[in-house]
Design an enzyme around this catalytic site. Structure first.
Site, short mmCIF file in Angstrom:
data_model
loop_
_atom_site.label_atom_id
_atom_site.label_comp_id
_atom_site.label_asym_id
_atom_site.label_seq_id
_atom_site.Cartn_x
_atom_site.Cartn_y
_atom_site.Cartn_z
N GLY A 31 -2.56 -3.53 7.81
CA GLY A 31 -3.79 -2.89 7.33
C GLY A 31 -3.60 -2.29 5.95
N HIS A 34 -11.80 18.12 -25.41
CA HIS A 34 -10.86 17.10 -25.84
C HIS A 34 -9.47 17.71 -25.96
CE1 HIS A 34 -9.24 13.63 -27.91
NE2 HIS A 34 -8.72 14.45 -28.81
P1 NAI Z 1 -9.33 1.63 7.21
O1 NAI Z 1 -10.55 1.19 7.91
O2 NAI Z 1 -9.43 2.37 5.93
O3 NAI Z 1 -8.39 0.36 6.92
C1 NAI Z 1 -7.91 -0.47 7.95
C2 NAI Z 1 -7.57 -1.82 7.34
O4 NAI Z 1 -6.91 -2.58 8.33
C3 NAI Z 1 -8.81 -2.60 6.92
O5 NAI Z 1 -8.64 -3.05 5.61
C4 NAI Z 1 -8.87 -3.73 7.93
O6 NAI Z 1 -9.41 -4.91 7.40
C5 NAI Z 1 -7.41 -3.90 8.29
N1 NAI Z 1 -7.16 -4.51 9.60
C6 NAI Z 1 -7.83 -4.30 10.75
N2 NAI Z 1 -7.29 -5.03 11.76
C7 NAI Z 1 -6.23 -5.71 11.21
C8 NAI Z 1 -5.27 -6.61 11.72
N3 NAI Z 1 -5.25 -6.96 13.01
N4 NAI Z 1 -4.35 -7.13 10.87
C9 NAI Z 1 -4.35 -6.78 9.56
N5 NAI Z 1 -5.24 -5.92 9.02
C10 NAI Z 1 -6.16 -5.37 9.84
O7 NAI Z 1 -8.52 2.47 8.30
P2 NAI Z 1 -7.20 3.32 8.17
O8 NAI Z 1 -6.48 3.03 6.90
O9 NAI Z 1 -6.50 3.15 9.45
O10 NAI Z 1 -7.78 4.79 8.07
C11 NAI Z 1 -8.57 5.31 9.15
C12 NAI Z 1 -9.60 6.27 8.66
O11 NAI Z 1 -8.99 7.44 8.13
C13 NAI Z 1 -10.45 5.66 7.58
O12 NAI Z 1 -11.77 5.63 8.05
C14 NAI Z 1 -10.35 6.56 6.41
O13 NAI Z 1 -11.59 6.93 5.91
C15 NAI Z 1 -9.62 7.79 6.92
N6 NAI Z 1 -8.61 8.11 5.91
C16 NAI Z 1 -9.05 8.62 4.73
C17 NAI Z 1 -8.18 8.87 3.73
C18 NAI Z 1 -8.70 9.42 2.47
O14 NAI Z 1 -9.85 9.85 2.43
N7 NAI Z 1 -7.92 9.44 1.42
C19 NAI Z 1 -6.74 8.64 3.85
C20 NAI Z 1 -6.39 8.06 5.14
C21 NAI Z 1 -7.33 7.84 6.11
#
Ligand code: NAI
Ligand code: FAD
Length: 476
Positions: free
Chosen positions: A190, A453
């Site tokens: 992911g 600036h």
């Molecule tokens: P995410 O939804 O951001 O990313 C998950 C990724 O995994 C996606 O790109 C998806 O296409 C991929 N994926 C799904 N199944 C897969 C598979 N079987 N094989 C390969 N790739 C696959 O979710 P993530 O990174 O787990 O984060 C969860 C939540 O936590 C998010 O909704 C995010 O908003 C929040 N979060 C926010 C942060 C921030 O605001 N900086 C930092 C970390 C998390």
């Protein structure tokens, strides 16, 4: 078994729940907040965000950034430091101290605001009764009744059957915040927010990191100029991001995680010392109430709410990760304030169109509002202004020239529709864009504003000027 009555009972003490509890108390309501989180066996407030999310990940990003800077950037400044090394235990101890200070801070805020804190697992019954259980016990320990219930139970990491958690080898994001050594090779399933942030942490500390992403588009929610710039920058830093890579299987053999995945060239095999699964999160809506509750749950297990976070049962609200919308701490906190104020009779609302997103890598990626692609798809006529960080004097002085600022404005009204940034400190820069958009600013409004600036913020000024082909430090 004790029985108490409150104006409001909040279930969950993450950034949605604890903010709801505090705001309700500020408004003169009597409040209890039930939470079941244990941090090293101790009941702790703050939920995912403070314990295993936003805060510990940023602490490790900061430590790893300093380490990488000392190796990669210091020599360029003429600063000679020899024998720089990383003490992972000390880095983790610092991270834990940051977490503890903040979670204790919420506890103090609860005391100051006279919020009744209840530790345990809550279950909701009709007639707005919350039953509290000890972990693993079938017996109700405490019963709380309230006129209003706010559900803020958050979310949990999605598990993959093909990559089950395995001690020492396959981890979720919480596990990846706790490694005691730097793995030589690290796989991440992911390439979303967690994969990029935690992949970056360990890559900066010396791991060879490969991210396997099943989609063929990188960061599809971001504007394409920005996601392309970020992708290039991450690759240059050594993050090996493989798109269109579908996981087939994992197995642990000879102290390695063997991963098979399929891409456009067919089945591929790769092995890692450790593997992190970061494929999204799912709402914690199960084990919360029985069939007798008439609460609607949607097909993705989110509790169904309207724009005011009212559920299908009057007096029961749901906020944060457990309901639709981006799973972001600030989104949950704003919903919390809205719901508390509405319970107190005010007319508050959340502007869901202007919730900023940030990825805290280096450069950071941040955006708010519509992408160029979304405007084109919706047939909205736009003007676009862009300014590359390489043309910013301050970015050059800081050695942070990767990325750009992009502003999208309506062609007829000039109103700003979206701002997209890939740059150092994009997380701070984006706040200016959110403020301007919240006030209905036009690109011209920003163009007419004086920026100090040299600052990175001048890039926003230049991008706004560029909307009308008036940027000074770059060819229009
Ligand atoms: P995410 O939804 O951001 O990313 C998950 C990724 O995994 C996606 O790109 C998806 O296409 C991929 N994926 C799904 N199944 C897969 C598979 N079987 N094989 C390969 N790739 C696959 O979710 P993530 O990174 O787990 O984060 C969860 C939540 O936590 C998010 O909704 C995010 O908003 C929040 N979060 C926010 C942060 C921030 O605001 N900086 C930092 C970390 C998390
Ligand atoms: P949570 O924080 O999940 O809190 C829910 C609470 O409810 C928990 O304490 C849980 O124990 C409790 N609970 C659940 N069910 C019950 C029950 N039945 N009885 C009693 N208690 C219960 N977001 C950002 O905006 N910026 C970031 O930088 C960021 N970084 C992240 C990094 C990582 C590694 C992760 C995993 C997430 C990150 N997030 C980030 C997402 C952010 O953590 C969540 O959006 C946020 O925590 C959601 O808040 P919440 O209050 O809805 O739920």
């Amino acid at each position: 078994m004790s029985n108490s009555r409150f104006d409001v009972v909040v279930i969950g003490a993450g950034p949605a729940g604890y903010v709801a509890a505090i705001r309700c108390a500020q408004l003169g309501l009597t409040v209890a907040c039930v939470d079941e989180w244990l941090n090293k066996g101790e009941p702790t407030l703050g939920g995912t965000c403070l314990n295993v999310g936003c805060i510990p990940s940023k602490a490790l990003l900061e430590s790893s950034h300093l380490f990488a800077s000392s190796r990669n950037d210091f020599p360029d400044h003429g600063i000679n430091v020899k024998g720089v090394s990383i003490d992972v235990n000390q880095m983790m101890a610092r991270k834990n101290k940051v977490v503890n200070e903040l979670t204790n801070g919420i506890n103090s805020l609860f005391k100051i605001n006279k919020i009744t804190r209840v530790h345990g697992h809550a279950r909701l019954s009709p007639e707005k009764i919350v039953k509290v259980y000890d972990r693993g016990s079938p017996h109700t320990r405490e019963t709380l009744e309230a006129d209003n219930i706010i559900i803020a139970t958050g979310s949990s990491a999605i598990k993959l059957e093909r990559a089950p958690k395995t001690d020492g080898y396959i981890f979720d994001s919480s596990g990846a915040l706790e490694f005691d050594t730097v793995p030589k090779t690290l796989g991440v399933i992911g390439a979303g927010a967690i994969g990029l942030e935690l992949g970056t942490v360990w890559s900066r500390l010396g791991s060879e990191v490969v991210l396997l992403e099943c989609m063929d588009t990188f960061l599809p929610a971001a504007d394409r100029h920005i996601s392309r710039a970020a992708f290039r920058s991450y690759q240059q830093q050594g993050l090996d991001i493989r798109l269109d890579a579908r996981l087939l299987s994992t197995s642990v053999k000879q102290k390695k995680v063997h991963v098979t995945y399929e891409d456009t060239r067919g089945a591929q095999q790769i092995k890692f010392d450790k593997l992190v699964v970061a494929v999204g999160r799912k709402p914690n809506s199960d084990y919360l109430f029985g069939d007798e509750m008439a609460l609607e749950i949607d097909e993705r297990e989110f509790i169904h709410v309207n724009k005011y976070c009212e559920t299908s049962v009057p007096g029961i609200y749901a906020i944060g990760d457990v309901v639709r919308g981006p799973m972001l701490a600030h989104k949950g906190s704003e919903e919390a304030v809205m719901v508390a104020e509405r319970i107190a009779g005010q007319k508050s609302a959340v502007n869901y169109d202007l919730i900023p997103s940030v990825i805290y890598t280096h450069p950071e990626v941040a955006w708010v509002g519509k992408t160029e692609h979304a405007c084109n798809t919706a047939g909205i006529p736009i003007n676009v202004g862009m300014f590359p960080m390489a043309a910013s004097g301050r970015a050059k002085a800081a050695g942070a020239t990767d990325g750009m600022v992009k502003i999208i404005a309506h062609q007829e009204t000039d109103r700003i529709l979206g701002v997209h940034i890939c740059a150092a400190q994009a997380s701070e820069l984006i706040a200016q864009a959110v403020t301007a958009m919240e006030m209905g600013a036009s690109a011209e409004d920003i163009a007419l504003t004086v920026f100090a600036h040299p600052t990175l913020s001048e890039s926003i000024h230049e991008a706004a000027l560029s909307v009308h082909n008036r940027a000074i430090h770059v060819k229009n």
